[in-house]
Design an enzyme around this catalytic site. Sequence first.
Site, short mmCIF file in Angstrom:
data_model
loop_
_atom_site.label_atom_id
_atom_site.label_comp_id
_atom_site.label_asym_id
_atom_site.label_seq_id
_atom_site.Cartn_x
_atom_site.Cartn_y
_atom_site.Cartn_z
N HIS A 132 27.91 -6.57 15.84
CA HIS A 132 26.47 -6.62 15.61
C HIS A 132 25.70 -6.92 16.90
CE1 HIS A 132 26.85 -11.11 15.10
NE2 HIS A 132 25.65 -11.07 15.63
N ASP A 181 33.21 -7.08 12.04
CA ASP A 181 32.21 -7.36 13.08
C ASP A 181 32.93 -7.68 14.40
OD1 ASP A 181 29.84 -7.85 14.30
OD2 ASP A 181 29.39 -9.73 13.25
N GLY A 280 22.17 -16.52 19.04
CA GLY A 280 22.43 -16.45 20.48
C GLY A 280 23.86 -16.77 20.82
N SER A 282 26.12 -15.61 18.82
CA SER A 282 26.78 -14.43 18.25
C SER A 282 27.65 -13.74 19.27
CB SER A 282 25.73 -13.42 17.78
OG SER A 282 25.39 -13.67 16.45
N GLY A 283 28.80 -13.26 18.82
CA GLY A 283 29.68 -12.53 19.72
C GLY A 283 30.60 -13.43 20.51
#
Length: 339
Positions: A132, A181, A280, A282-283
């Site tokens: 995402h 994801d 923020g 994320s990932g």
Amino acid sequence: MEIFALPWPKELNCSSVPDSNDTTVCTGFNEANETPQIRDCDEDEVQCDTDRCIAKSYICDGFQDCRDYSDEKFCLCGSRPAYYPSPLRVVNGDEVKPGTWPFVVELLGGRRRVHFCGAVIIGQRWVMTAAHCIGPKRKSDGIYLNIGGIRRFAYSKYRQTKRAKVFYVHPDYSSMTVENDIALIETSSPIQFNDYVRPVCLPGSDDETPVGTRCYVAGWGKTGKNEADFSPTLMEVSLNIVEWRKCKKDIDNAPITTPFELKSNNICAGGGFSHDACSGDSGGSLLCPSDPSGDTWKATGIVSWGLGCAVPNIPGVYTQVSKYASWIRNVTRNGVMVP
Ligand SMILES: [Ca+2]
């Protein structure tokens, strides 16, 4: 009877073996018990965990393939040579020192190269992030990786800036359900490894991080839901792995509803405390100990989604990386192997 070297089948009725009248000792029983219950490993294999053979190419390839971690123990991934426990505690959260998480990467985009996600180094040319974070962006132009920099606006002699070359978003990723994801980014030039920049280990496909394991998320995400800006410095929070069913119940019973559903390829962490991964982050990776000594670390999860930031008792949801071990191996053509 072809029973040698195989575990003695419990349901075998000894009286059906004509050689023996004893119902507890069948023909071949002793031989079968004395024979080691593992086959000899082939020439291109090595033994680990006393009960399994793995391909020689699985040694030092960045994936944990042995429960005892012997295949990666003396390799580059997951270690933190420049880490030392600090006697000083930061009052508002835990600011990360250089060398504490040498695997963590920041993704920057746009003309002004603004922070938009976290990522983690998994090979000399590879970083892993959430799908995402990439979304429909299929062109890697203008996406940069900040590697080794801790304070975003400060000079760092450890910083390496790399350009993203190719995005590999998981083919089954759905932006509607946020399933699968996970995405990989190939860098335009090799990352130089040193004590402050190095790859994390990856969980093998049958690796399970036990419920209750203390793990960490490090990121530049917002430190509170109302703060407009991302953190200027890398922060870490420690989170425990939460049992999947409990996590599902907590999310289903949450006062806030979510458009997403917890899937079997998700793993949960946190929930009990006021800290959480947040927008923020994320990932970025859920980093968990790779071996019992806690000296090496693996990317057990990827920060995927949550219900707001630090909603009490609601765990955060992560992509369970072990479920994608073979996909990662295929995409990177075993390029996660570290020299
Ligand atoms: Ca391995």
